[in-house]
Design an enzyme around this catalytic site. Structure first.
Site, PDB file in Angstrom:
ATOM      1  N   ASP A 348       0.887  -1.235  -0.217  1.00  0.00           N
ATOM      2  CA  ASP A 348      -0.105   0.058   0.014  1.00  0.00           C
ATOM      3  C   ASP A 348       0.730   1.363  -0.058  1.00  0.00           C
ATOM      4  O   ASP A 348       1.879   1.203   0.792  1.00  0.00           O
ATOM      5  CB  ASP A 348      -0.841   0.116   1.118  1.00  0.00           C
ATOM      6  N   GLU A 377       1.364   0.312  -4.984  1.00  0.00           N
ATOM      7  CA  GLU A 377       1.079   1.451  -5.383  1.00  0.00           C
ATOM      8  C   GLU A 377       1.997   2.486  -5.688  1.00  0.00           C
ATOM      9  O   GLU A 377       2.975   2.966  -4.619  1.00  0.00           O
ATOM     10  CB  GLU A 377      -0.035   2.074  -4.572  1.00  0.00           C
TER      11      GLU A 377
END
Ligand code: CA
Length: 664
Positions: A348, A377
């Site tokens: 993340d 990400e």
């Protein structure tokens, strides 16, 4: 020692310190680094040894309890300061099943009592760590658990799901609703007899499931399952422990470990690998977190004024560049691989982490098994004190080893700008996004036929090789694909929305790189147009298995698309050079039209030549395809790998909002 003694100690300490200054290490760069790999608990029947890294403390105490929540401590023990910032203590006897916490005395005050960041088992709500014998947490047959085969990362097809969503709706007859064990229940069908849960995932044919955060997170009260609270779980509390609300008994630290392992084992038995979404970039609590309560500030990045910086948008950001945070992340990921047999990690807000740390993590897991897959990400959610050149962001992807990043270029090129909810894009008839889609087709690699100046968010290729690019149109964040189409195309009938929906993931599943599907997209998942459903109730987030019946033709199409990709290596070319050589775009007349050819039995495919055409216009368009003796594989929203008829090339019509795939 009891709490009354704490008070006495504190008083004596304050008196002592009024005469002498305590040694300070600040700034953090001066902190010693501990090289050992035995932080936390080392358990045996004869004794338990605890080690914790606290270079700046005046005293460190441990509290021992009979339970994880309410009982008063039966023993308080003072730890002994050792080398390299380590405090240590050993307790004789068998502590199995006892609970413990740490408490640091510093600068004349007590910090919050917490489990250590290295805790591997906790009681309810993660407030106290628990002494476990991990060898007793293995489900039957765990010693024979094996990762399903995976020849190359390009072969991966990811299905992103939330543990609770998959089995909470009453359209699936699950016994362990919303639990890890729900995902082990096989043979469960909906009212029409269609597969649900893990059987559904197996039927769809994806290679990997990606679990939204399933380590222990903060937001749900594990003592109140009847409240049916919901959260995605992006608020980490104990990094090395599974989430309690997904277990059948959050009070006994053994149960969640065993049930998580049972889930991984069942996926593996069904040929599916398991990826965990990991959120090392911030902690759910800031000043009350385990990290902060043990060693204030050290594990976090700070602004110049000393406040917590906030690149996560969640109140804090961790500092992966600090040696003991980096070490924590590497050891934590390795632990999940070795103890839980995980096959991959989705980071993340990976852009918050530094490149050196991400490469160290990648090297560590590659050493265990080179088929373990890491992606993340490639962005942050706000400004960070870490300079951009050091961040593990998308534009630095070429500096990341064996780590892929999400292509927001492809995502928004296909369906529209993520924050402009009614924006149209390639599939809904908006022109000028053709190069962004082509950029995704070549998996964000260097290709002489892509005009990078026209790509929406990137002005250059960022992937070294195709396997560095995750292509997708929807995920847990933002609207489901179907909801997005409802919002951006409010005047279109459902039949048109279905055409666009199929076209979107036909593009994803035929593109080079690694395709990623949001769970339920294969039967038109809706969240009632709720975008950020992180704490929305089950009624919004749940997978409704009756939709599978309603949209069975959509599901059958997705299933065939997945099978097509798996059967044909031409869609999974391994190198940038081979993509350039075998994949050539064809000239087209007009906008919202893309055509390309994959020639020369690419990547060992039995098909010599493949022609792929996408028409994002509502109306039919004419395309000029090289002459040949083609079998039609995809046309007008239908797919048949054995062929839908013959075609000889030349000028062809492709119907509106559809894909055409011809092979010879
Ligand atoms: Ca929890």
């Amino acid at each position: 020692m009891r709490y009354t003694n704490y008070l006495l100690f504190s008083l004596l300490f304050i008196l002592f310190n009024s005469c002498f200054e305590v040694k300070q290490y600040n700034p953090f760069e001066k902190y010693p680094v501990y090289e050992g790999n035995d932080l936390g608990l080392s358990y045996s029947k004869e004794k338990s040894t605890f080690k914790i890294y606290v270079p700046e403390a005046d005293a460190v105490y441990m509290n021992f309890y009979e339970d994880g929540q309410t009982e008063e401590s039966y023993l308080v023990d003072q730890m002994i300061k050792g080398e390299s910032g380590i405090w240590e203590t050993s307790i004789e006897g068998d502590l199995l099943g006892k609970f413990y916490t740490f408490q640091v005395f510093k600068e004349r005050g007590w910090l919050k009592e917490v489990p250590d960041p290295y805790a591997k088992a906790v009681g309810v709500n993660g407030k106290r760590a628990m002494v476990v014998d991990l060898s007793q947490t293995n489900p039957e047959g765990w010693e024979n658990d094996k990762r399903p085969p995976l020849a190359a990362p390009n072969d991966i097809i990811i299905y992103e799901l939330h543990v609770r969503d998959m089995t909470i709706h009453d359209s699936g007859p699950f016994e362990n609703r919303g639990k890890f064990l729900g995902l082990t229940e096989q043979g469960k069908t909906n009212a029409a007899g269609l597969t649900t849960g893990i059987d559904h995932i197996k039927e769809l044919g994806v290679t990997h499931v990606h679990l939204l955060p399933s380590y222990d997170f903060l937001s749900l009260d594990e003592t109140k399952p009847e409240a049916n609270e919901y959260n995605w779980g992006y608020d980490p509390q104990n990094y090395n422990v599974p989430e309690g609300s997904y277990s059948t008994n959050p009070y006994d630290g053994n149960v969640r470990i065993k049930e998580f392992k049972k889930m991984v084992q069942t996926f593996h038995e069904n040929g599916i690998r398991v990826i965990l979404d990991v959120v090392y970039n911030h902690t759910g609590a800031s000043f009350e977190s385990n990290f902060y309560s043990i060693l204030p500030g050290y594990y976090y990045r700070l602004n110049e004024d000393g406040s917590l910086s906030n690149a996560s948008g969640c109140g804090n950001e961790t500092a992966s560049e600090r040696p003991m945070m980096r070490k924590f992340m590497i050891e934590s990921v390795k632990y999940w691989v070795e103890e839980y047999h995980l096959d991959g990690f989705r980071f993340d807000l990976m852009g918050i982490h530094d490149i050196e740390t991400m490469n160290a993590i990648s090297a560590a897991v590659q050493e265990i098994d080179p088929t373990i897959f890491i992606y993340g990400e490639g962005w942050t959610a706000g400004a960070s004190p870490l300079a951009e050149e050091f961040r593990a962001v998308k534009k630095n992807a070429s500096k990341l080893n064996n780590i892929a990043v999400f292509s927001d270029d492809m995502r928004d090129g296909i369906k529209g700008h993520v924050f402009t909810h009614d924006a149209k894009a390639f599939i809904s008839g908006l022109d000028s996004l053709e190069e962004s889609v082509k950029f995704g087709i070549v998996a964000a690699t260097q290709h002489d036929q892509v005009d990078y100046s026209q790509v929406n968010y990137s002005d250059a290729p960022w992937a070294k090789e195709p396997a560095q690019c995750i292509n997708y149109v929807s995920c847990h964040d933002n609207h489901t694909l179907y909801d997005r189409l409802l919002i951006s195309c409010p005047d279109e009938p459902k039949s048109e929305l279905i055409k666009m929906h199929k076209l979107a993931n036909t593009i994803v599943l035929t593109s080079q790189g690694i395709p990623f599907l949001h769970a339920g997209v294969d039967f038109m998942r809706t969240k009632d147009k709720v975008e950020n459903s992180f704490e929305s109730p089950d009624s919004i987030n749940q997978i409704d298995w009756d939709r599978k019946t309603r949209y069975q033709d959509v599901f059958e199409y997705y299933k065939k698309m997945v099978a097509l990709r798996k059967a044909h290596p031409a869609f999974r070319i391994k190198t940038t050079e081979e993509v350039q050589q075998h994949l050539r775009f064809l000239p087209v007349d007009g906008t919202n039209l893309i055509a390309y050819q994959i020639t020369g039995n690419a990547n060992g495919d039995k098909w010599k030549n493949i022609v792929v055409v996408f028409n994002g216009n509502k109306e039919a368009r004419e395309v000029n395809v090289p002459a040949g003796n083609y079998q039609i594989i995809i046309k007008d929203g239908e797919l048949d790998e054995k062929g839908l008829g013959q075609e000889t090339g030349g000028k062809l019509m492709i119907s509106g909002r559809s894909a055409l795939l011809l092979v010879e």
